[in-house]
Enzyme design. Structure first.
Site, PDB file in Angstrom:
ATOM      1  N   SER A 152       0.835  -1.198   0.000  1.00 45.88           N
ATOM      2  CA  SER A 152       0.000   0.000   0.000  1.00 45.88           C
ATOM      3  C   SER A 152       0.867   1.244   0.000  1.00 45.88           C
ATOM      4  CB  SER A 152      -0.923   0.012   1.220  1.00 45.88           C
ATOM      5  OG  SER A 152      -1.436   1.318   1.388  1.00 45.88           O
TER       6      SER A 152
ATOM      7  N   GLN B 153      -0.193   4.180   0.284  1.00 41.04           N
ATOM      8  CA  GLN B 153      -0.671   5.146   1.273  1.00 41.04           C
ATOM      9  C   GLN B 153      -0.048   4.873   2.642  1.00 41.04           C
ATOM     10  OE1 GLN B 153      -4.911   4.793   0.863  1.00 41.04           O
ATOM     11  NE2 GLN B 153      -4.921   5.894  -1.089  1.00 41.04           N
TER      12      GLN B 153
ATOM     13  N   ASP C 135      -5.866   0.281  -9.608  1.00 46.87           N
ATOM     14  CA  ASP C 135      -6.976   1.205  -9.903  1.00 46.87           C
ATOM     15  C   ASP C 135      -7.580   0.961 -11.284  1.00 46.87           C
ATOM     16  OD1 ASP C 135      -6.660   2.328  -7.426  1.00 46.87           O
ATOM     17  OD2 ASP C 135      -5.403   3.981  -8.122  1.00 46.87           O
TER      18      ASP C 135
ATOM     19  N   LYS D  44     -11.736  -0.495  -1.395  1.00 42.38           N
ATOM     20  CA  LYS D  44     -11.562   0.773  -2.111  1.00 42.38           C
ATOM     21  C   LYS D  44     -12.822   1.623  -1.916  1.00 42.38           C
ATOM     22  CE  LYS D  44      -7.454   0.027  -3.656  1.00 42.38           C
ATOM     23  NZ  LYS D  44      -6.341   0.808  -3.113  1.00 42.38           N
TER      24      LYS D  44
ATOM     25  N   ARG E 271     -15.173  -3.224  -4.786  1.00 45.88           N
ATOM     26  CA  ARG E 271     -15.196  -3.244  -6.256  1.00 45.88           C
ATOM     27  C   ARG E 271     -15.409  -4.647  -6.825  1.00 45.88           C
ATOM     28  NH1 ARG E 271     -10.638   1.519  -7.239  1.00 45.88           N
ATOM     29  NH2 ARG E 271     -12.142   3.197  -6.969  1.00 45.88           N
TER      30      ARG E 271
END
Ligand code: S3P
Length: 662
Positions: free
Chosen positions: A160, A162, A316, A343, A347
């Site tokens: 990740s 982030q 993404d 997300k 998804r």
């Protein structure tokens, strides 16, 4: 060949917005994504007392930061909206700076896991509490009690960017050693930006598998250099247009797009599906490579199989790939992608449910999907759950993939790509074929747009003459309607004008290589240029009913003749499928001088100054009007005529016409 440019990369924009204000010197960053997500990052920094000025300039946002860091006063509540990147990177920045604040977000963001960043920051000694449910926003950062943070060696279980960024930012701001390892490469924009600002980081830019990044402050003075950059185009936004080009069977060129290896795994998947891709490097921006891509579609798409290390590099783009899989020959497989469940929506579940409802055979697994491609028209409803990438993926299928879909929330594309629906227009299914089937030479259109006094009409007229096309100008129709409305006494009365205009007999009549206009049987002639018409035409042209009539008449002319059409929304609204689109620009001062020269009377510098200001005000109006604002179509070619003689502009367009009509 459709040419596109996409908005500034969202991930890099977030980092610029969040990191540039922390520098010791000034920064100017242009071309940031103007999506809702990045605006949340900018706003949060402003609320934290950062000296950040944000303006809309040309393409995207520009930020100017004086530097000098943060000074929030009492602990603010920061609304991160829908943006996970804002919330998670800010957690690291607040922890590293010892600032007290509360981070919160919209219901979707409140549903996403936060422990993955909060836990390592707590391990460094940051005082953070969940205000409500554990692992979820809102979280309260209590600021620094005593001393600084502790060094940390963090081994992430998921790849990740982030989490990695939050830990790195906390370490850098607190000036303590941190190491982050991840099971597979995630995007490394934070590393590249910090290194470009003078932070001593060790990481391998070329690595593709598991990786590690280390920050060691020994010998570092603690200052971050200001950031000067233009954010490259967003590959994740480009992916949607490329997907549309593959479904529509049209080649596409994407210019100046970020080609960070952590982001462009989808290109190899598209190659597996049969696409031919050429990549031309362009100059880099603060360690971020840029490329121009040309993508040519195969006759039919093949299925694909993805998993493992590749997943973080296509994370993404999976909604788009899933939609393409529905149109490919054979069964495609997506594995190791459980992260998609946390997300902006789950998804995997949303994709499985929606494709299933459209009649596609899908199997949903805990960490992926298998999708059996199918032929035939797909029809049905798409529930986006407010997830921008779901809306755009199905938007691509609807526009270019032989489908008829009702998408419940198109507006959520604004999160990352505010102009998405317009950018998709050139790929809309069937436009080309209907034009090709036209029996006469009629139907070829060159669209010329640009701001006031950019030389559109004179250029369009010369190009038309040289090609033997007919010149038509949308202003002619707007002026004719205004002339007629003044004559009727309803030019100031929007509602009466809107009611009358649909029944108006107004026609473009071929005359002397161009068009004249007739209104209710009369020819206004020089009356079109009267001061009263000039004063009113701008307001009249904002009425939706008026625009509709003008659009219809222009399209009718385009269906009957080969035309060069100029105006302000020709390439975006009137002829979105024009074979060649030109967007003329010139500096306001030069446009002012040209306009004054047309009047053939002497003028002073003050006159130029005044005229420049008037043009700039008009530009602002034209760009911000809600209906068909002045905007370059994504596939339009921009020509800056500031220092080009008129003949050169015409020659340049003729050259483009030759290759467009080849
Ligand atoms: C992002 C990282 C990715 C990605 C997101 C943006 C970033 O999330 O899905 O859209 O800018 O760092 P994770 O870091 O959670 O994988």
């Amino acid at each position: 060949m459709i040419r596109v440019r996409v908005p500034g990369d969202k991930s890099i924009s977030h980092r610029a917005a969040l990191i540039a204000p922390l520098a010791s010197s000034a920064s100017v960053v242009r071309g940031l994504s103007d999506g809702v997500d990045v605006r949340a990052s900018v706003r949060a920094m402003q609320r934290l007392g950062a000296a950040v000025e944000c303006t809309e300039e040309g393409r995207g946002l520009t930020i100017r930061c004086a530097g000098g860091g943060l000074d929030p006063g009492s602990a603010p509540r920061l609304d991160c909206g829908n943006s996970g990147t804002t919330a998670r990177l800010l957690a690291g920045i607040l922890a590293g700076s010892g600032i007290a604040a509360v981070l919160d977000g919209d219901p979707s963001l409140r549903g996403r896991p936060m422990r993955r960043v909060i836990y390592p920051l707590q391990a460094m000694g940051a005082r953070i509490e969940y205000e409500g449910e554990p692992d979820r926003l809102p979280v309260r950062l209590r600021g620094r009690a005593t001393g600084t943070l502790r060094a940390l060696r963090h081994r992430g279980r998921v790849a990740s960017a982030q989490v990695k960024s939050a830990v790195l930012l906390a370490g850098v701001l607190a000036r303590v050693r941190v190491e982050v390892s991840e099971p597979a490469l995630s995007r490394d924009h934070t590393e590249r930006m910090l290194a470009g600002m003078g932070v001593p980081l060790a990481f391998d830019r070329e690595r593709m598998g598991a990786g590690e990044v280390r920050f060691d402050p020994s010998g570092w003075d603690g200052g971050l250099d200001g950031l000067l950059m233009t954010v490259p185009g967003d590959p994740s936004s480009a992916a949607f247009l490329i997907g549309a080009s593959l479904l529509a069977g049209r080649a596409v060129r994407v210019e100046a797009v970020a080609a960070n290896p952590g982001r462009i795994g989808f290109l190899s998947v598209l190659e597996e599906m049969g696409a031919r891709i050429d990549r031309d490097p362009a100059s880099a921006q603060v360690g971020e490579p840029l490329e121009t891509w040309t993508i040519r579609p195969p006759d039919s798409l093949r299925s694909f199989s993805i998993g493992g290390d590749l997943i973080p590099r296509v994370i993404d783009e999976i909604p788009l790939l899933a939609v393409l899989a529905a149109r490919a020959r054979g069964r495609s497989e997506i594995r190791d992608a459980a992260e998609l469940r946390v997300k902006e929506s789950d998804r995997l579940a949303v994709l499985a449910r929606t494709l299933g409802k459209l009649g596609v055979v899908v199997e949903e697994r805990p960490d992926g999907l298998t999708i059996q491609g199918r032929a035939g028209r797909l029809r049905g409803d798409v529930e986006t759950r407010g997830d921008h990438r779901i809306a755009m993926a199905f938007g691509v299928l609807d526009a270019a993939g032989d489908a008829d879909l009702r998408i419940d929330d198109r507006a959520c594309a604004d999160i990352s790509y505010p102009d998405f629906w317009e950018a998709l227009e050139p790929f809309r299914h069937g436009r080309r074929s209907s034009r090709r089937g036209h029996p006469s030479r009629a139907g070829r259109v060159i669209a010329v747009d640009g701001p006031a006094a950019s030389g559109k009409s004179s250029t369009a007229l010369s190009v038309a003459r040289r090609l033997g096309f007919v010149h038509v100008n949308s202003g002619l129709l707007y002026r004719a309607i205004t002339w007629w409305a003044l004559d009727r006494g309803i030019a100031e009365d929007g509602p009466s004008l809107e009611a009358a205009v649909p029944g108006l007999e107004i026609d473009l009549v071929p005359a002397g290589g161009g068009f004249d206009v007739s209104v209710e049987g009369a020819r206004p002639g020089s009356g079109l240029e009267s001061p009263a018409v000039t004063a009113r035409v701008s307001a009249v042209s904002t009425l939706p009913a008026v625009r509709e009539v003008v659009l219809e008449r222009l399209r009718r002319a385009g269906g009957q003749h080969e035309i060069v059409c100029d105006g302000r929304d020709i390439g975006t609204a009137v002829f979105p499928d024009a074979e060649l689109k030109i967007f003329l620009v010139a500096e306001a001062g030069e446009r002012a001088r040209r306009r004054l020269r047309q009047r053939a009377a002497p003028f002073t510098d003050d006159d130029v100054e005044r005229q420049t200001r008037r043009l700039e005000a008009r530009d602002r109006l034209d760009r911000s009007r809600p209906l068909s604002p002045l905007r370059r179509a994504p596939d339009a070619i921009e020509i800056d005529t500031t220092s080009m003689p008129p003949d050169e502009v015409v020659d340049a367009i003729l050259e483009l016409a030759v290759s467009a009509f080849r």
